[in-house]
Design a protein around this motif. Structure first.
Motif, PDB file in Angstrom:
ATOM      1  N   MET A 195       0.844  -1.172   0.000  1.00 38.03           N
ATOM      2  CA  MET A 195       0.000   0.000   0.000  1.00 38.03           C
ATOM      3  C   MET A 195       0.897   1.245   0.000  1.00 38.03           C
ATOM      4  O   MET A 195       1.876   1.319   0.720  1.00 38.03           O
ATOM      5  CB  MET A 195      -0.888  -0.003   1.245  1.00 38.03           C
ATOM      6  N   LEU A 196       0.532   2.204  -0.793  1.00 40.12           N
ATOM      7  CA  LEU A 196       1.287   3.453  -0.868  1.00 40.12           C
ATOM      8  C   LEU A 196       0.766   4.455   0.152  1.00 40.12           C
ATOM      9  O   LEU A 196      -0.433   4.552   0.391  1.00 40.12           O
ATOM     10  CB  LEU A 196       1.180   4.055  -2.262  1.00 40.12           C
ATOM     11  N   LYS A 197       1.687   5.178   0.746  1.00 41.40           N
ATOM     12  CA  LYS A 197       1.352   6.236   1.697  1.00 41.40           C
ATOM     13  C   LYS A 197       1.971   7.538   1.216  1.00 41.40           C
ATOM     14  O   LYS A 197       3.053   7.550   0.646  1.00 41.40           O
ATOM     15  CB  LYS A 197       1.935   5.926   3.075  1.00 41.40           C
ATOM     16  N   ILE A 198       1.273   8.624   1.460  1.00 45.17           N
ATOM     17  CA  ILE A 198       1.816   9.961   1.233  1.00 45.17           C
ATOM     18  C   ILE A 198       2.110  10.513   2.622  1.00 45.17           C
ATOM     19  O   ILE A 198       1.204  10.725   3.417  1.00 45.17           O
ATOM     20  CB  ILE A 198       0.821  10.855   0.470  1.00 45.17           C
ATOM     21  N   ARG A 199       3.402  10.669   2.912  1.00 47.27           N
ATOM     22  CA  ARG A 199       3.801  11.055   4.260  1.00 47.27           C
ATOM     23  C   ARG A 199       5.016  11.973   4.233  1.00 47.27           C
ATOM     24  O   ARG A 199       5.533  12.312   3.184  1.00 47.27           O
ATOM     25  CB  ARG A 199       4.072   9.825   5.114  1.00 47.27           C
ATOM     26  N   LEU A 200       5.476  12.359   5.426  1.00 42.82           N
ATOM     27  CA  LEU A 200       6.595  13.282   5.548  1.00 42.82           C
ATOM     28  C   LEU A 200       7.912  12.524   5.694  1.00 42.82           C
ATOM     29  O   LEU A 200       7.968  11.483   6.337  1.00 42.82           O
ATOM     30  CB  LEU A 200       6.401  14.185   6.771  1.00 42.82           C
ATOM     31  N   LYS A 201       8.956  13.090   5.101  1.00 43.58           N
ATOM     32  CA  LYS A 201      10.329  12.591   5.226  1.00 43.58           C
ATOM     33  C   LYS A 201      11.135  13.691   5.882  1.00 43.58           C
ATOM     34  O   LYS A 201      11.164  14.819   5.390  1.00 43.58           O
ATOM     35  CB  LYS A 201      10.882  12.262   3.845  1.00 43.58           C
ATOM     36  N   ARG A 202      11.783  13.378   6.993  1.00 49.79           N
ATOM     37  CA  ARG A 202      12.484  14.396   7.780  1.00 49.79           C
ATOM     38  C   ARG A 202      13.838  14.731   7.174  1.00 49.79           C
ATOM     39  O   ARG A 202      14.590  13.859   6.782  1.00 49.79           O
ATOM     40  CB  ARG A 202      12.688  13.914   9.212  1.00 49.79           C
ATOM     41  N   LEU A 203      14.127  16.030   7.124  1.00 48.40           N
ATOM     42  CA  LEU A 203      15.412  16.550   6.663  1.00 48.40           C
ATOM     43  C   LEU A 203      15.886  17.592   7.658  1.00 48.40           C
ATOM     44  O   LEU A 203      15.138  18.014   8.524  1.00 48.40           O
ATOM     45  CB  LEU A 203      15.276  17.205   5.287  1.00 48.40           C
ATOM     46  N   GLY A 204      17.098  18.070   7.486  1.00 48.15           N
ATOM     47  CA  GLY A 204      17.587  19.173   8.296  1.00 48.15           C
ATOM     48  C   GLY A 204      18.382  18.719   9.503  1.00 48.15           C
ATOM     49  O   GLY A 204      18.561  17.540   9.757  1.00 48.15           O
ATOM     50  N   ARG A 205      18.854  19.710  10.237  1.00 52.62           N
ATOM     51  CA  ARG A 205      19.674  19.444  11.410  1.00 52.62           C
ATOM     52  C   ARG A 205      18.804  19.179  12.639  1.00 52.62           C
ATOM     53  O   ARG A 205      17.594  19.365  12.607  1.00 52.62           O
ATOM     54  CB  ARG A 205      20.558  20.652  11.690  1.00 52.62           C
ATOM     55  N   LYS A 206      19.499  18.805  13.707  1.00 53.34           N
ATOM     56  CA  LYS A 206      18.826  18.591  14.973  1.00 53.34           C
ATOM     57  C   LYS A 206      18.174  19.892  15.436  1.00 53.34           C
ATOM     58  O   LYS A 206      18.782  20.956  15.355  1.00 53.34           O
ATOM     59  CB  LYS A 206      19.858  18.136  16.004  1.00 53.34           C
ATOM     60  N   LYS A 207      16.939  19.827  15.864  1.00 51.71           N
ATOM     61  CA  LYS A 207      16.143  20.971  16.343  1.00 51.71           C
ATOM     62  C   LYS A 207      15.888  22.012  15.260  1.00 51.71           C
ATOM     63  O   LYS A 207      15.490  23.128  15.555  1.00 51.71           O
ATOM     64  CB  LYS A 207      16.790  21.617  17.562  1.00 51.71           C
ATOM     65  N   ASN A 208      16.122  21.659  14.001  1.00 45.97           N
ATOM     66  CA  ASN A 208      15.845  22.562  12.882  1.00 45.97           C
ATOM     67  C   ASN A 208      15.350  21.719  11.705  1.00 45.97           C
ATOM     68  O   ASN A 208      15.948  21.716  10.633  1.00 45.97           O
ATOM     69  CB  ASN A 208      17.103  23.347  12.506  1.00 45.97           C
TER      70      ASN A 208
END
Length: 78
Positions: A1-14
């Motif tokens: 099943m496909l999901k549309i979701r968030l992928k985290r990027l960036g530095r710690k606390k940012n």
């Protein structure tokens, strides 16, 4: 099943996030099938490819709750 979701990027606390299409069994930060936009919670900046998300929904992809909120907010804005 496909999901549309968030992928985290960036530095710690940012953190910033990309909105992606991915198989539900893959890792959160795994290789995406397609990138559909981004979201920066620090600046509240959001950019979403509305047509692509609507196409993926018609093919059976499911939105996570946060992505659904961002998508509806973007639709009401336009």
């Amino acid at each position: 099943m496909l999901k549309i979701r968030l992928k985290r990027l960036g530095r710690k606390k940012n953190a910033s996030y990309r909105i992606i299409v991915i198989d539900s069994k893959k890792r959160r930060d795994g290789k995406a099938i397609e990138e559909l936009g981004f979201y920066n919670p620090m600046t509240k900046e959001t950019k979403i490819k509305i047509e692509s998300i609507q196409y993926r929904i018609k093919q059976g992809a499911q939105l996570t709750s946060i992505v659904k909120y961002l998508f509806n907010k973007q639709l009401n804005k336009n």
